[in-house]
Design an enzyme around this catalytic site. Sequence first.
Site, PDB file in Angstrom:
ATOM      1  N   GLY A   1       7.131   2.075  -8.747  1.00  0.00           N
ATOM      2  CA  GLY A   1       5.866   1.879  -9.454  1.00  0.00           C
ATOM      3  C   GLY A   1       5.028   0.901  -8.646  1.00  0.00           C
ATOM      4  O   GLY A   1       5.521  -0.150  -8.198  1.00  0.00           O
TER       5      GLY A   1
ATOM      6  N   ARG B   1       7.264   1.881   1.813  1.00  0.00           N
ATOM      7  CA  ARG B   1       6.654   2.998   1.066  1.00  0.00           C
ATOM      8  C   ARG B   1       5.164   3.036   1.415  1.00  0.00           C
ATOM      9  O   ARG B   1       4.452   2.049   1.213  1.00  0.00           O
ATOM     10  CB  ARG B   1       6.864   2.851  -0.440  1.00  0.00           C
ATOM     11  CG  ARG B   1       8.352   2.957  -0.833  1.00  0.00           C
ATOM     12  CD  ARG B   1       8.540   3.275  -2.291  1.00  0.00           C
ATOM     13  NE  ARG B   1       8.202   4.651  -2.616  1.00  0.00           N
ATOM     14  CZ  ARG B   1       8.127   5.119  -3.864  1.00  0.00           C
ATOM     15  NH1 ARG B   1       8.347   4.315  -4.885  1.00  0.00           N
ATOM     16  NH2 ARG B   1       7.825   6.382  -4.098  1.00  0.00           N
TER      17      ARG B   1
ATOM     18  N   ASP C   1      -1.104   5.182  -7.889  1.00  0.00           N
ATOM     19  CA  ASP C   1      -0.553   4.386  -6.779  1.00  0.00           C
ATOM     20  C   ASP C   1      -1.622   3.892  -5.826  1.00  0.00           C
ATOM     21  O   ASP C   1      -1.412   2.950  -5.070  1.00  0.00           O
ATOM     22  CB  ASP C   1       0.482   5.205  -6.017  1.00  0.00           C
ATOM     23  CG  ASP C   1       1.712   5.406  -6.874  1.00  0.00           C
ATOM     24  OD1 ASP C   1       1.691   6.324  -7.718  1.00  0.00           O
ATOM     25  OD2 ASP C   1       2.653   4.614  -6.748  1.00  0.00           O
TER      26      ASP C   1
ATOM     27  N   ASN D   1      -1.532   9.760  -7.393  1.00  0.00           N
ATOM     28  CA  ASN D   1      -0.431   9.408  -8.297  1.00  0.00           C
ATOM     29  C   ASN D   1       0.727  10.381  -8.048  1.00  0.00           C
ATOM     30  O   ASN D   1       0.632  11.283  -7.208  1.00  0.00           O
ATOM     31  CB  ASN D   1      -0.912   9.463  -9.760  1.00  0.00           C
ATOM     32  CG  ASN D   1       0.102   8.864 -10.719  1.00  0.00           C
ATOM     33  OD1 ASN D   1       0.606   7.766 -10.481  1.00  0.00           O
ATOM     34  ND2 ASN D   1       0.416   9.558 -11.798  1.00  0.00           N
TER      35      ASN D   1
HETATM   36  O1  MRU Z   1       7.556   7.043  -6.837  1.00  0.00           O
HETATM   37  P1  MRU Z   1       7.292   6.089  -7.948  1.00  0.00           P
HETATM   38  O2  MRU Z   1       8.247   6.223  -9.092  1.00  0.00           O
HETATM   39  O3  MRU Z   1       7.179   4.665  -7.448  1.00  0.00           O
HETATM   40  O4  MRU Z   1       5.860   6.519  -8.490  1.00  0.00           O
HETATM   41  C1  MRU Z   1       5.285   5.812  -9.542  1.00  0.00           C
HETATM   42  C2  MRU Z   1       4.001   6.379 -10.003  1.00  0.00           C
HETATM   43  O5  MRU Z   1       3.531   7.371  -9.485  1.00  0.00           O
HETATM   44  C3  MRU Z   1       3.261   5.629 -11.060  1.00  0.00           C
HETATM   45  O6  MRU Z   1       2.528   6.512 -11.863  1.00  0.00           O
HETATM   46  C4  MRU Z   1       2.290   4.640 -10.391  1.00  0.00           C
HETATM   47  O7  MRU Z   1       2.967   3.826  -9.485  1.00  0.00           O
HETATM   48  C5  MRU Z   1       1.606   3.789 -11.380  1.00  0.00           C
HETATM   49  S1  MRU Z   1       2.715   2.572 -12.034  1.00  0.00           S
HETATM   50  C6  MRU Z   1       1.941   1.616 -13.150  1.00  0.00           C
END
Ligand code: MRU
Length: 367
Positions: A54, A90, A243, A253
Amino acid sequence: MKIDGTHYRSLWWNAEKDVLEIIDQRWLPHDFRVVPVATMQDFADAIYQMRVRGAPLIGATAAYGMALAMAENSSDANMDAAWTFLEKTRPTAINLRWALDRCRAALRPLPESDRAAAALQLAHEIADEDVEINRRIGEHGLALIRDIAAKKPAGEPVRLLTHCNAGWLATVDWGTATSPMYQAHDAGIALHVWVDETRPRNQGALTSWELGKHGVPHTYITDNAGGHLMQHGMVDMVITGTDRTTRRGDVCNKIGTYLKALAAHDNGVPFYVALPSPTIDWTVSGGVAEIPIEERDAQEITHIQGVTEAGEIGTVRVTPEGTPGGNPAFDVTPNRLVTGLITERGVCAASEEGLAALFPDFAQAAE
Ligand code: MRU
């Protein structure tokens, strides 16, 4: 937020042991494990392997990583090395780079002897700020949910749909997309949340776990169900996280968000994105062309983790042996498909003008 009556954040500083502790999200929702993050390699692994995940939580974790680097060796060279080492873990979530840039800008002017203490203090500040930002996002989102509730027959729940986990586990606390849900539920508004499973890693299971612990009614659905539900009038509003959002309001996202936005647009369902300001990348305008999309290991597609009836956590392959898998982890929803952005300063149009009106300080600084 609370787990069985005890308040948790998704990470916290253990002052007795002088170490960062996190909830290792790879085991949720089946097992609740708290682990220390004690070395620079631990930090990189925690972010890459998605023990923490996240966008906002990745940023806060990286700030603690910078604090560790400064405690080990507070030279300029080590600061730059830590920035590079953590930043490459990432590529899509901009909060990672935002946090590392903020740490470097604050620490660089200080004498080396002051940097370790200042870096740890700054990491605490970034974590605390995230909590407050998300609480405010919840207040602004609550007003939108309240408006929908007011137009419904008494007692009929507001039906929301969300994708991935933009919950408290994805932030330090509250979540972004979930903060309005928690605040609406706490205010006594009847809700029901459709939770997309979000293949390949099933972050929807994390969202279901969170909502369940807080008592918010919800149903876990396949990623392909949302369009059907919208066609049948069963979704009043979509709220997702992001993101990285560009200066003109394109939203990057979790993979599949774009398809939900298309379906919402086709069915006249409001599609909102909740975002803290550190998720805005003011240097980028066109999301599809300019945002780097993380490509993750194909094993996340070909295999799936779950718990057996005997209670054992395990991984099974779902494809024929050797089947190639492609795993782009994010997609971009163009601003024209976004009804509005819910930020800590209020709700605005997904446009350059909308964002600049709420954040003139940041918009001008980036020019
Ligand atoms: O790959 P992830 O689980 O880190 O992806 C998370 C998301 O896509 C969330 O929707 C985004 O980070 C927003 S978190 C408040």
